[in-house]
Enzyme design. Structure first.
Site, mmCIF file in Angstrom:
data_model
loop_
_atom_site.group_PDB
_atom_site.id
_atom_site.type_symbol
_atom_site.label_atom_id
_atom_site.label_comp_id
_atom_site.label_asym_id
_atom_site.label_seq_id
_atom_site.Cartn_x
_atom_site.Cartn_y
_atom_site.Cartn_z
ATOM 1 N N PHE A 93 0.860 -1.182 0.000
ATOM 2 C CA PHE A 93 0.000 0.000 0.000
ATOM 3 C C PHE A 93 0.898 1.234 0.000
ATOM 4 O O PHE A 93 1.683 1.439 0.926
ATOM 5 C CB PHE A 93 -0.918 0.046 1.231
ATOM 6 C CG PHE A 93 -1.902 1.180 1.167
ATOM 7 C CD1 PHE A 93 -3.173 0.997 0.639
ATOM 8 C CD2 PHE A 93 -1.565 2.449 1.604
ATOM 9 C CE1 PHE A 93 -4.081 2.057 0.550
ATOM 10 C CE2 PHE A 93 -2.466 3.510 1.521
ATOM 11 C CZ PHE A 93 -3.725 3.313 0.991
ATOM 12 N N ASP B 207 9.289 3.099 1.630
ATOM 13 C CA ASP B 207 8.105 3.843 2.065
ATOM 14 C C ASP B 207 7.901 3.597 3.561
ATOM 15 O O ASP B 207 7.416 2.552 3.978
ATOM 16 C CB ASP B 207 6.893 3.371 1.243
ATOM 17 C CG ASP B 207 5.592 4.043 1.672
ATOM 18 O OD1 ASP B 207 5.583 4.735 2.713
ATOM 19 O OD2 ASP B 207 4.576 3.862 0.969
ATOM 20 N N LYS C 29 2.316 10.472 8.545
ATOM 21 C CA LYS C 29 1.721 9.939 9.783
ATOM 22 C C LYS C 29 2.423 10.447 11.051
ATOM 23 O O LYS C 29 2.328 11.615 11.368
ATOM 24 C CB LYS C 29 1.710 8.419 9.714
ATOM 25 C CG LYS C 29 0.771 7.906 8.591
ATOM 26 C CD LYS C 29 0.360 6.494 8.787
ATOM 27 C CE LYS C 29 -0.366 5.899 7.620
ATOM 28 N NZ LYS C 29 -1.783 5.720 7.833
ATOM 29 N N THR D 233 1.831 24.034 -4.210
ATOM 30 C CA THR D 233 1.631 25.307 -3.507
ATOM 31 C C THR D 233 2.228 25.296 -2.097
ATOM 32 O O THR D 233 3.087 26.097 -1.761
ATOM 33 C CB THR D 233 0.124 25.653 -3.431
ATOM 34 O OG1 THR D 233 -0.398 25.667 -4.747
ATOM 35 C CG2 THR D 233 -0.102 27.011 -2.770
HETATM 36 C C1 LIG Z 1 2.941 2.632 3.728
HETATM 37 C C2 LIG Z 1 1.985 3.716 3.339
HETATM 38 N N1 LIG Z 1 2.277 4.501 2.300
HETATM 39 C C3 LIG Z 1 1.457 5.504 1.923
HETATM 40 C C4 LIG Z 1 0.285 5.752 2.581
HETATM 41 C C5 LIG Z 1 -0.617 6.870 2.139
HETATM 42 O O1 LIG Z 1 -0.605 7.899 3.064
HETATM 43 P P1 LIG Z 1 -1.807 8.956 3.109
HETATM 44 O O2 LIG Z 1 -3.007 8.236 3.590
HETATM 45 O O3 LIG Z 1 -1.324 10.018 4.063
HETATM 46 O O4 LIG Z 1 -1.975 9.497 1.741
HETATM 47 C C6 LIG Z 1 -0.069 4.947 3.687
HETATM 48 C C7 LIG Z 1 -1.330 5.188 4.420
HETATM 49 O O5 LIG Z 1 -1.817 4.393 5.177
HETATM 50 C C8 LIG Z 1 0.810 3.899 4.068
HETATM 51 O O6 LIG Z 1 0.512 3.093 5.099
#
Ligand SMILES: Cc1ncc(COP(=O)(O)O)c(C=O)c1O
Length: 483
Positions: free
Chosen positions: A203, A312, A343, A364
């Site tokens: 994700f 990530d 987060k 922006t």
């Molecule tokens: C590993 C990971 N990457 C990206 C995201 C996306 O972040 P956002 O919800 O702030 O767009 C999440 C969200 O849960 C995540 O767990």
């Protein structure tokens, strides 16, 4: 396996009480007054439903009354929060250190005036970035770009990888007239056919580019056009990891072999892989772990094929695994070319190597300086209160407790796993998982699901052993009464 480990895994979970946590801004325990959602929550859901989609709303919150590890709802229910706003509350609700920031008149202009950071940054911006994000920069990285959220951090990081890759391909020459004219009509070579390799179960967000690398749930992807980019299998490991090292090493080797095959295949297809993106622990996809060796070898594969390596850490970053960054568990001096975050860091963004300098990455706001103020203070609290050590200690108690419960309820629980307090356990099926989540909430413990049938534990960094035992006792109650 050590015999002592075997012993505690077979003993039934018995209620334990740890010394009460010394936190002046925490409550004593959960307190439930109504079913959740209660009448006031239902009323507000109806009201909001006339304005927007409320399909995902659980209940409405009273953030003024919420404290530390406890989230209070509008019906006066107080819940031990182990989901923490999808894992994004670093040091609990209404932490006094953060409230104090708001009362400092010197900070007011930062809260009131949100600048277009890319063109008009405030005087203290370099200092504040150095104090906050740079003070926790991953090894080998001295540059950071702030952004608004996790998806927009990843989305822009992907663009930076593509631009870097094309610059290399062009021999760092200025783009040609053909590059200019074709990019305006979405054609190559101006818009090149490059790809990002991601992993099944990953994700990385829901914006268009990120979504092409997200493979956790159908509902995120359905009906949205996407790219033909390679998707490698993420290792499906057996837990506890230390008991299945041989089997897991074979599984990881299989996946790495597939990664190399895909890189070659996509190059042959004319869609070279510019970058590989991976989570240190696949979170939304079901808390899937891989070994440090897997990540080290994947890093080598990226290097060998000239692909950027993007880690990530949007969900894993910020201390939940017992280290500030989950990739620190890999023990590498050069873990990545890009590390994205959001987060628990309160601001989104990504660190990057010098050569991935993101000129032409712009929007922006490009972040929010007020979030850097909060982050500096969060980092002070983490250091002052040794919160990473606390997380390691609470995490051990949590995982041991989950092992015990798993031994006690083998028909319901399996695959307890975790790093720090970033833990999860599988439930026999998705429907039972969902019922257990509701029953736990009715008893005052707020948990989240992930994957098809896992429960994930995502407490704040101020979650002490005392809270672990509160949680385990209530979880045990729910399991004992489960029919
Ligand atoms: C590993 C990971 N990457 C990206 C995201 C996306 O972040 P956002 O919800 O702030 O767009 C999440 C969200 O849960 C995540 O767990």
């Amino acid at each position: 396996m050590k015999s002592s480990m075997l012993l505690w895994r077979l003993l039934p979970y018995v209620s334990k009480a740890a010394a009460k946590a010394q936190m002046e801004f925490d409550y004593d325990g959960p307190s439930m007054k109504t079913a959740v959602p209660g009448p006031r929550s239902q009323e507000l859901t109806k009201q909001l439903g006339d304005i927007q989609n409320v399909g995902a709303v659980n209940f409405f919150c009273n953030y003024e009354e919420s404290r530390g590890n406890y989230l209070v709802d509008v019906d006066g229910n107080r819940m031990l929060d182990i989901y923490t706003q999808i894992s994004s509350i670093p040091i609990g609700y209404n932490h006094p250190a953060l409230l104090k920031l708001m009362t400092n008149p010197n900070n007011l202009s930062t809260f009131v005036n949100r600048p277009a950071l890319g063109i008009l940054p405030p005087e203290n911006f370099p200092d504040k970035i150095a104090e906050s994000l740079l003070s926790v920069a991953p090894s080998g990285m001295t540059r950071v770009q702030t952004m608004a959220c996790g998806s927009c951090s990843n989305e822009n990081a992907y663009k930076a990888m593509f631009i870097w890759y094309r610059n290399k391909e062009r021999g760092y020459k200025t783009p040609s007239d053909e590059d200019h004219s074709t990019c305006m009509i979405n054609q190559a070579p101006g818009c090149p056919d490059l790809s990002i390799l991601s992993f099944m179960g990953a994700f990385h967000g829901r914006t268009m580019g990120c979504l092409a690398t997200t493979h956790s749930k159908v509902i995120h992807k359905l009906d949205v056009p996407s790219f033909d980019w390679p998707i490698a299998p993420f290792p499906k490991l057996q837990y506890p990891l230390e008991e299945f090292t041989r089997e897991n090493a074979l599984e990881e080797a299989r996946c790495l072999e597939e990664v190399e095959d895909l890189i070659v295949k996509w190059r042959q297809k004319g869609k070279p892989v510019a970058g590989i993106v991976i989570e240190p622990i696949q979170a939304e996809g079901g808390d899937n772990h891989a070994s440090p060796d897997f990540f080290r070898r994947l890093r080598d594969i990226a290097r060998k094929h000239g692909c950027a390596f993007h880690v990530d850490e949007v969900q894993t970053g910020g201390g939940g695994t017992g280290k500030f960054w989950a990739h620190e568990h890999w023990g590498m001096d050069d873990p990545a070319d890009i590390v994205s975050f959001s987060k628990k860091l309160l601001t989104g963004g990504y660190y990057h190597k010098d050569e991935l300098q993101p000129y032409r990455i712009f929007n922006t706001w490009m972040g929010d300086p007020s979030k850097n103020l909060f982050l500096s203070e969060v980092l002070n609290v983490i250091r002052r209160e040794n919160l990473l050590e606390e997380v390691t200690r609470s995490g051990k108690a949590l995982l041991n407790g989950l092992y015990e419960l798993q031994a006690q309820y083998p028909g319901i629980l399996s695959r307890a796993r975790g790093q720090g307090t970033f833990c999860a356990i599988d439930i026999c099926d998705g429907a039972t998982r969902d019922t257990i989540l509701v029953k736990a909430r009715d008893k005052g413990v707020l948990l989240g699901g992930c994957g098809d049938r896992s429960i994930r534990f995502r407490p704040a960094l101020v979650f002490k052993e005392y809270h672990v035992h509160l949680l385990l006792n209530i979880f045990n109650d729910v399991l004992a009464n489960h029919k």
